[in-house]
Design a protein around this motif. Structure first.
Motif, short mmCIF file in Angstrom:
data_model
loop_
_atom_site.label_atom_id
_atom_site.label_comp_id
_atom_site.label_asym_id
_atom_site.label_seq_id
_atom_site.Cartn_x
_atom_site.Cartn_y
_atom_site.Cartn_z
N ARG A 168 47.74 14.57 -3.20
CA ARG A 168 46.90 13.60 -3.89
C ARG A 168 47.61 12.30 -4.20
O ARG A 168 47.00 11.22 -4.23
CB ARG A 168 46.38 14.22 -5.20
CG ARG A 168 45.39 15.36 -5.00
CD ARG A 168 44.10 14.90 -4.32
NE ARG A 168 43.36 13.96 -5.14
CZ ARG A 168 42.45 14.31 -6.04
NH1 ARG A 168 42.18 15.60 -6.24
NH2 ARG A 168 41.80 13.40 -6.74
N THR A 169 48.94 12.36 -4.46
CA THR A 169 49.68 11.15 -4.81
C THR A 169 50.28 10.46 -3.60
O THR A 169 50.70 9.30 -3.70
CB THR A 169 50.81 11.49 -5.79
OG1 THR A 169 51.74 12.39 -5.16
CG2 THR A 169 50.26 12.11 -7.07
N GLY A 170 50.36 11.18 -2.48
CA GLY A 170 50.99 10.61 -1.29
C GLY A 170 52.51 10.63 -1.34
O GLY A 170 53.16 10.06 -0.46
N ARG A 171 53.07 11.31 -2.33
CA ARG A 171 54.53 11.41 -2.43
C ARG A 171 55.03 12.60 -1.61
O ARG A 171 54.27 13.48 -1.24
CB ARG A 171 54.95 11.58 -3.89
CG ARG A 171 54.46 10.47 -4.81
CD ARG A 171 55.05 9.14 -4.42
NE ARG A 171 54.62 8.08 -5.33
CZ ARG A 171 54.94 6.80 -5.19
NH1 ARG A 171 55.70 6.43 -4.17
NH2 ARG A 171 54.51 5.90 -6.04
N SER A 172 56.33 12.62 -1.37
CA SER A 172 56.90 13.71 -0.58
C SER A 172 56.94 14.99 -1.41
O SER A 172 56.96 14.96 -2.65
CB SER A 172 58.32 13.35 -0.12
OG SER A 172 59.20 13.30 -1.24
N ILE A 173 56.98 16.14 -0.69
CA ILE A 173 57.12 17.43 -1.36
C ILE A 173 58.41 17.47 -2.16
O ILE A 173 58.45 17.96 -3.29
CB ILE A 173 57.10 18.56 -0.31
CG1 ILE A 173 55.72 18.69 0.33
CG2 ILE A 173 57.53 19.88 -0.96
CD1 ILE A 173 54.66 19.25 -0.57
N ARG A 174 59.49 16.95 -1.57
CA ARG A 174 60.79 16.99 -2.25
C ARG A 174 60.75 16.23 -3.57
O ARG A 174 61.21 16.73 -4.60
CB ARG A 174 61.87 16.40 -1.33
CG ARG A 174 63.25 16.36 -1.96
CD ARG A 174 64.28 15.79 -1.00
NE ARG A 174 64.38 16.59 0.22
CZ ARG A 174 65.16 16.27 1.25
NH1 ARG A 174 65.90 15.17 1.19
NH2 ARG A 174 65.22 17.05 2.31
N LEU A 175 60.18 15.03 -3.56
CA LEU A 175 60.12 14.23 -4.79
C LEU A 175 59.22 14.90 -5.82
O LEU A 175 59.56 14.97 -7.01
CB LEU A 175 59.61 12.82 -4.47
CG LEU A 175 59.41 11.90 -5.67
CD1 LEU A 175 60.72 11.67 -6.40
CD2 LEU A 175 58.79 10.57 -5.23
N THR A 176 58.06 15.40 -5.38
CA THR A 176 57.13 16.03 -6.30
C THR A 176 57.75 17.26 -6.93
O THR A 176 57.65 17.47 -8.15
CB THR A 176 55.83 16.42 -5.56
OG1 THR A 176 55.30 15.27 -4.91
CG2 THR A 176 54.81 16.97 -6.53
N ARG A 177 58.40 18.08 -6.12
CA ARG A 177 59.03 19.29 -6.67
C ARG A 177 60.14 18.94 -7.64
O ARG A 177 60.27 19.56 -8.71
CB ARG A 177 59.58 20.15 -5.52
CG ARG A 177 60.31 21.38 -6.02
CD ARG A 177 60.65 22.33 -4.92
NE ARG A 177 61.26 23.55 -5.44
CZ ARG A 177 61.44 24.65 -4.76
NH1 ARG A 177 61.06 24.72 -3.50
NH2 ARG A 177 62.00 25.71 -5.30
N THR A 178 60.96 17.94 -7.29
CA THR A 178 62.05 17.55 -8.17
C THR A 178 61.52 17.09 -9.52
O THR A 178 62.04 17.49 -10.57
CB THR A 178 62.88 16.43 -7.52
OG1 THR A 178 63.44 16.90 -6.29
CG2 THR A 178 64.00 15.98 -8.45
N CYS A 179 60.49 16.26 -9.50
CA CYS A 179 59.92 15.75 -10.76
C CYS A 179 59.35 16.88 -11.61
O CYS A 179 59.56 16.93 -12.82
CB CYS A 179 58.84 14.72 -10.46
SG CYS A 179 59.47 13.17 -9.78
N LEU A 180 58.63 17.80 -10.97
CA LEU A 180 58.04 18.92 -11.70
C LEU A 180 59.13 19.80 -12.33
O LEU A 180 59.06 20.14 -13.51
CB LEU A 180 57.19 19.77 -10.76
CG LEU A 180 55.72 19.40 -10.59
CD1 LEU A 180 55.07 20.30 -9.54
CD2 LEU A 180 54.98 19.51 -11.92
N GLU A 181 60.14 20.14 -11.53
CA GLU A 181 61.14 21.08 -12.02
C GLU A 181 62.06 20.45 -13.05
O GLU A 181 62.49 21.13 -13.99
CB GLU A 181 61.93 21.66 -10.84
CG GLU A 181 61.04 22.52 -9.94
CD GLU A 181 61.82 23.39 -8.98
OE1 GLU A 181 63.05 23.18 -8.84
OE2 GLU A 181 61.21 24.27 -8.37
#
Length: 237
Positions: free
Chosen positions: A146-159
């Protein structure tokens, strides 16, 4: 052919549920070590101290809440998703009930290392069964899409977010947290290759022609690669 399909489904179901049970055991071993948890379990442990529930029960409640966040992201849960919400927490509580408390550092390190390795095994088993991602993984992929961001960035931010909140709530952060972050990716990748049931079906003798995961499918003569289904793979989950 029906027997082959039925056997394949049974194997996937067995692999899914054994993997989820092992995942709960892995988390319990890391809790017993007292040397640090993975980011989400830091959050679960910290929250459990404030709401007065067992960490496995808290994990179930958080998983259900995360699953509600799938609705605006238009994510659809699978059998593995729903099973993940309940079974890991139940397994963790049951494992903590019979695992002994250890005090010698050598046994605490052993609990930590075994727990992390078993987490990699369990991840490979339940993802390799292809019954849908866990609620937290689905949140990650849904946000990334939905945000168009990478999986790596999204996971890092969440964790990083759940780790920080969990630490503030009193969850255990330590060398186990660092070791988990450094090793879980390679471990999960290794065991996903071992337990991937799609690859196993591709290797089945006397079956219909298939291609293995990770290889480009044969192109139909005259097909336009820009419009073919293979050129636009679906997002898992």
């Amino acid at each position: 052919m029906a027997d082959v399909t039925r056997d394949g489904l049974l194997r996937r179901l067995v692999q899914l549920y054994i993997g989820l049970l092992i995942y709960g055991l892995a988390g319990a071993l890391q809790v017993r070590s007292g040397l640090g948890l993975d980011p989400w379990d830091v959050f679960h442990q910290g929250l459990s101290k404030h709401i007065g529930l067992a960490i496995g029960t808290t994990l179930i409640l958080v998983g259900a809440a995360v699953l509600l966040l799938w609705i605006p992201l238009r994510q659809l849960p699978g059998l593995g998703t729903l099973s993940n919400v309940v079974l890991i927490g139940v397994s963790m509580n049951a494992s903590l009930a019979w695992l002994p408390h250890v005090h010698a550092m050598v046994w605490r390190i052993a609990d930590m290392v075994i727990g992390i390795v078993l987490c990699g095994v369990a991840t490979g088993m339940y993802i390799g069964a292809h019954f849908g991602p866990g609620p937290r993984d689905g949140l990650m992929t849904g946000l990334a899409r939905r945000t168009g961001r990478s999986i790596r960035l999204t996971r890092t931010c969440l964790e990083v977010t759940v780790l920080a909140v969990g630490w503030l709530l009193g969850g255990t952060v330590g060398i186990g947290t660092v070791l988990f972050a450094a090793s879980i990716g390679p471990l999960a990748q290794l065991f996903m290759r071992i337990f991937d049931t799609k690859i196993s079906r591709d290797r089945r003798p006397n079956g219909p022609a298939r291609w293995r995961t990770g290889r480009r499918p044969p192109r139909t003569p005259g097909a336009d690669p820009r419009t073919s289904a293979a050129a636009h793979p679906a997002i898992p989950g």
